[in-house]
Design a protein around this motif. Sequence first.
Motif, PDB file in Angstrom:
ATOM      1  N   ARG A  47       0.848  -1.189   0.000  1.00 47.97           N
ATOM      2  CA  ARG A  47       0.000   0.000   0.000  1.00 47.97           C
ATOM      3  C   ARG A  47       0.887   1.245   0.000  1.00 47.97           C
ATOM      4  O   ARG A  47       2.005   1.226   0.513  1.00 47.97           O
ATOM      5  CB  ARG A  47      -0.892   0.025   1.234  1.00 47.97           C
ATOM      6  CG  ARG A  47      -1.751  -1.198   1.376  1.00 47.97           C
ATOM      7  CD  ARG A  47      -2.956  -1.082   0.458  1.00 47.97           C
ATOM      8  NE  ARG A  47      -3.846  -2.206   0.653  1.00 47.97           N
ATOM      9  CZ  ARG A  47      -4.090  -3.111  -0.279  1.00 47.97           C
ATOM     10  NH1 ARG A  47      -3.512  -3.014  -1.449  1.00 47.97           N
ATOM     11  NH2 ARG A  47      -4.908  -4.098  -0.049  1.00 47.97           N
ATOM     12  N   LEU A  48       0.369   2.301  -0.569  1.00 50.27           N
ATOM     13  CA  LEU A  48       1.121   3.545  -0.652  1.00 50.27           C
ATOM     14  C   LEU A  48       1.492   4.058   0.732  1.00 50.27           C
ATOM     15  O   LEU A  48       2.618   4.490   0.965  1.00 50.27           O
ATOM     16  CB  LEU A  48       0.321   4.604  -1.415  1.00 50.27           C
ATOM     17  CG  LEU A  48       0.992   5.962  -1.569  1.00 50.27           C
ATOM     18  CD1 LEU A  48       2.305   5.834  -2.333  1.00 50.27           C
ATOM     19  CD2 LEU A  48       0.060   6.934  -2.265  1.00 50.27           C
ATOM     20  N   TRP A  49       0.565   3.989   1.690  1.00 51.21           N
ATOM     21  CA  TRP A  49       0.849   4.510   3.021  1.00 51.21           C
ATOM     22  C   TRP A  49       1.967   3.731   3.689  1.00 51.21           C
ATOM     23  O   TRP A  49       2.746   4.297   4.471  1.00 51.21           O
ATOM     24  CB  TRP A  49      -0.413   4.540   3.885  1.00 51.21           C
ATOM     25  CG  TRP A  49      -0.912   3.198   4.318  1.00 51.21           C
ATOM     26  CD1 TRP A  49      -1.832   2.425   3.687  1.00 51.21           C
ATOM     27  CD2 TRP A  49      -0.491   2.463   5.471  1.00 51.21           C
ATOM     28  NE1 TRP A  49      -2.016   1.253   4.367  1.00 51.21           N
ATOM     29  CE2 TRP A  49      -1.213   1.250   5.473  1.00 51.21           C
ATOM     30  CE3 TRP A  49       0.416   2.698   6.492  1.00 51.21           C
ATOM     31  CZ2 TRP A  49      -1.046   0.284   6.468  1.00 51.21           C
ATOM     32  CZ3 TRP A  49       0.576   1.742   7.478  1.00 51.21           C
ATOM     33  CH2 TRP A  49      -0.148   0.545   7.464  1.00 51.21           C
ATOM     34  N   GLN A  50       2.062   2.420   3.408  1.00 52.93           N
ATOM     35  CA  GLN A  50       3.127   1.614   4.003  1.00 52.93           C
ATOM     36  C   GLN A  50       4.489   2.040   3.457  1.00 52.93           C
ATOM     37  O   GLN A  50       5.453   2.178   4.216  1.00 52.93           O
ATOM     38  CB  GLN A  50       2.890   0.137   3.703  1.00 52.93           C
ATOM     39  CG  GLN A  50       1.669  -0.430   4.361  1.00 52.93           C
ATOM     40  CD  GLN A  50       1.307  -1.805   3.824  1.00 52.93           C
ATOM     41  OE1 GLN A  50       1.532  -2.115   2.654  1.00 52.93           O
ATOM     42  NE2 GLN A  50       0.733  -2.638   4.696  1.00 52.93           N
ATOM     43  N   MET A  51       4.554   2.257   2.156  1.00 56.47           N
ATOM     44  CA  MET A  51       5.825   2.689   1.563  1.00 56.47           C
ATOM     45  C   MET A  51       6.199   4.095   2.014  1.00 56.47           C
ATOM     46  O   MET A  51       7.372   4.380   2.256  1.00 56.47           O
ATOM     47  CB  MET A  51       5.743   2.597   0.043  1.00 56.47           C
ATOM     48  CG  MET A  51       5.648   1.164  -0.432  1.00 56.47           C
ATOM     49  SD  MET A  51       5.796   0.958  -2.191  1.00 56.47           S
ATOM     50  CE  MET A  51       4.291   1.680  -2.777  1.00 56.47           C
ATOM     51  N   MET A  52       5.199   4.966   2.165  1.00 57.22           N
ATOM     52  CA  MET A  52       5.476   6.322   2.646  1.00 57.22           C
ATOM     53  C   MET A  52       5.991   6.299   4.085  1.00 57.22           C
ATOM     54  O   MET A  52       6.922   7.037   4.423  1.00 57.22           O
ATOM     55  CB  MET A  52       4.214   7.184   2.535  1.00 57.22           C
ATOM     56  CG  MET A  52       3.832   7.509   1.105  1.00 57.22           C
ATOM     57  SD  MET A  52       2.247   8.348   0.942  1.00 57.22           S
ATOM     58  CE  MET A  52       2.490   9.819   1.897  1.00 57.22           C
ATOM     59  N   LEU A  53       5.410   5.433   4.911  1.00 54.95           N
ATOM     60  CA  LEU A  53       5.845   5.333   6.299  1.00 54.95           C
ATOM     61  C   LEU A  53       7.286   4.822   6.384  1.00 54.95           C
ATOM     62  O   LEU A  53       8.112   5.376   7.128  1.00 54.95           O
ATOM     63  CB  LEU A  53       4.912   4.416   7.091  1.00 54.95           C
ATOM     64  CG  LEU A  53       5.280   4.186   8.554  1.00 54.95           C
ATOM     65  CD1 LEU A  53       5.184   5.479   9.344  1.00 54.95           C
ATOM     66  CD2 LEU A  53       4.391   3.120   9.155  1.00 54.95           C
TER      67      LEU A  53
END
Length: 83
Positions: free
Chosen positions: A11-17
Amino acid sequence: MAVLVLAGEPRLWQMMLLTALGGTGQAFFSPAAEGMLMSSVRGAQASRAFAVFRMAMRGAVVGGAALGGAMVAAIRPGGVRSR
């Protein structure tokens, strides 16, 4: 990040985190490493030591990316693991 990609659909949020955490770690590491370098050399040698240090750090980034690309080309992407 590699585990997320290999495990399925990241997920995008996981990569951003993970990217934010890596950047935060780098924000603490870089000044500390440079400070240790400057405290271990004296006067006239400081500028040369700093230049060699920065060149080695940038060379590791470029060399690591090139090595990773070569490994992905030689071995399937799932066989390349970061350590």
